[in-house]
Design an enzyme around this catalytic site. Structure first.
Site, PDB file in Angstrom:
ATOM      1  N   ASN A   1      -5.262   3.199  -3.544  1.00 27.73           N
ATOM      2  CA  ASN A   1      -5.123   1.800  -3.959  1.00 27.73           C
ATOM      3  C   ASN A   1      -5.612   0.803  -2.920  1.00 27.73           C
ATOM      4  O   ASN A   1      -6.098  -0.269  -3.267  1.00 27.73           O
ATOM      5  CB  ASN A   1      -3.676   1.498  -4.353  1.00 27.73           C
ATOM      6  CG  ASN A   1      -3.310   2.117  -5.680  1.00 27.73           C
ATOM      7  OD1 ASN A   1      -4.169   2.295  -6.543  1.00 27.73           O
ATOM      8  ND2 ASN A   1      -2.056   2.467  -5.847  1.00 27.73           N
TER       9      ASN A   1
ATOM     10  N   HIS B   1       1.311   7.380   3.925  1.00 33.91           N
ATOM     11  CA  HIS B   1       0.418   6.294   3.503  1.00 33.91           C
ATOM     12  C   HIS B   1       0.155   5.306   4.641  1.00 33.91           C
ATOM     13  O   HIS B   1      -0.748   4.487   4.546  1.00 33.91           O
ATOM     14  CB  HIS B   1       1.039   5.569   2.303  1.00 33.91           C
ATOM     15  CG  HIS B   1       0.072   5.219   1.211  1.00 33.91           C
ATOM     16  ND1 HIS B   1      -1.183   5.768   1.080  1.00 33.91           N
ATOM     17  CD2 HIS B   1       0.198   4.351   0.168  1.00 33.91           C
ATOM     18  CE1 HIS B   1      -1.776   5.258   0.021  1.00 33.91           C
ATOM     19  NE2 HIS B   1      -0.969   4.394  -0.546  1.00 33.91           N
TER      20      HIS B   1
END
Length: 188
Positions: free
Chosen positions: A114, A21
């Site tokens: 997100n 990420h």
């Protein structure tokens, strides 16, 4: 001289440094290293730096808000520098692209990411350029756990090449425009 805000998405702290990420942070760190721009100033709820690179004034930003709130940091920086969405380039990990591949995109949805979701909420639009760094999908197991795990040993062996390819794509976007950069890097 025009200016660009180049944002690498990731999560702050040593615990996340080498996770999938954090591919956006890794690319931004590689760019900072190659350009000599230090990304150490605390501003915009993040770490920032600025300088000249590839004949452009560039502002580099690593939001330190955790991924799901990165939009606040980016919106604050855009306002401060009086830049528009056309001056924004966001670098992020992408599950839908195999590891080792780098793809470019203008606009589009968040695809469950997100950080991109937060950007869309805070900016009111997704009309900005993106560098999507492929991290692949897990064969088994949960996507959330997968993106928060470190790259595998065999991936780490070729990670520097991926980061350099991402910086090359960024440089071509700035020097020669998005259409040309997309035609070259999206064909690989």
């Amino acid at each position: 001289m025009a200016a660009k805000l180049i944002v690498g998405l990731g999560n702050p702290g040593p615990k996340y440094s080498w996770t999938r990420h954090n591919a956006g942070f890794m690319v931004l760190d590689r760019l900072a290293s190659l350009s000599g721009i230090q990304v150490t100033r605390k501003a915009f709820s993040g770490l920032s730096g600025d300088g000249n690179w590839s004949s452009e004034r560039v502002y580099l930003l690593k939001p330190q808000t955790f991924m799901n709130l990165s939009g606040r940091s980016v919106a604050e920086a855009l306002r401060f520098y009086k830049l528009s969405l056309s001056d924004l380039i966001v670098i992020h990990d992408d599950l839908d692209i195999p590891f080792g591949k780098v793809k470019l995109k203008e606009g589009g949805g968040h695809g469950g990411h997100n950080g991109l979701r937060s950007l869309a909420q805070e900016l009111g639009s997704s009309a900005y350029a993106r560098i999507r760094v492929g991290i692949g999908r897990p064969v088994h197991g949960d996507v959330v756990n997968f993106v928060l795990t470190n790259f595998a040993k065999e991936e780490m062996d070729s990670l520097l090449e991926v980061l350099d390819t991402s910086v090359d794509a960024l440089e071509m976007m700035i020097k020669e425009g998005m259409p040309k950069a997309m035609s070259i890097f999206n064909a690989r």
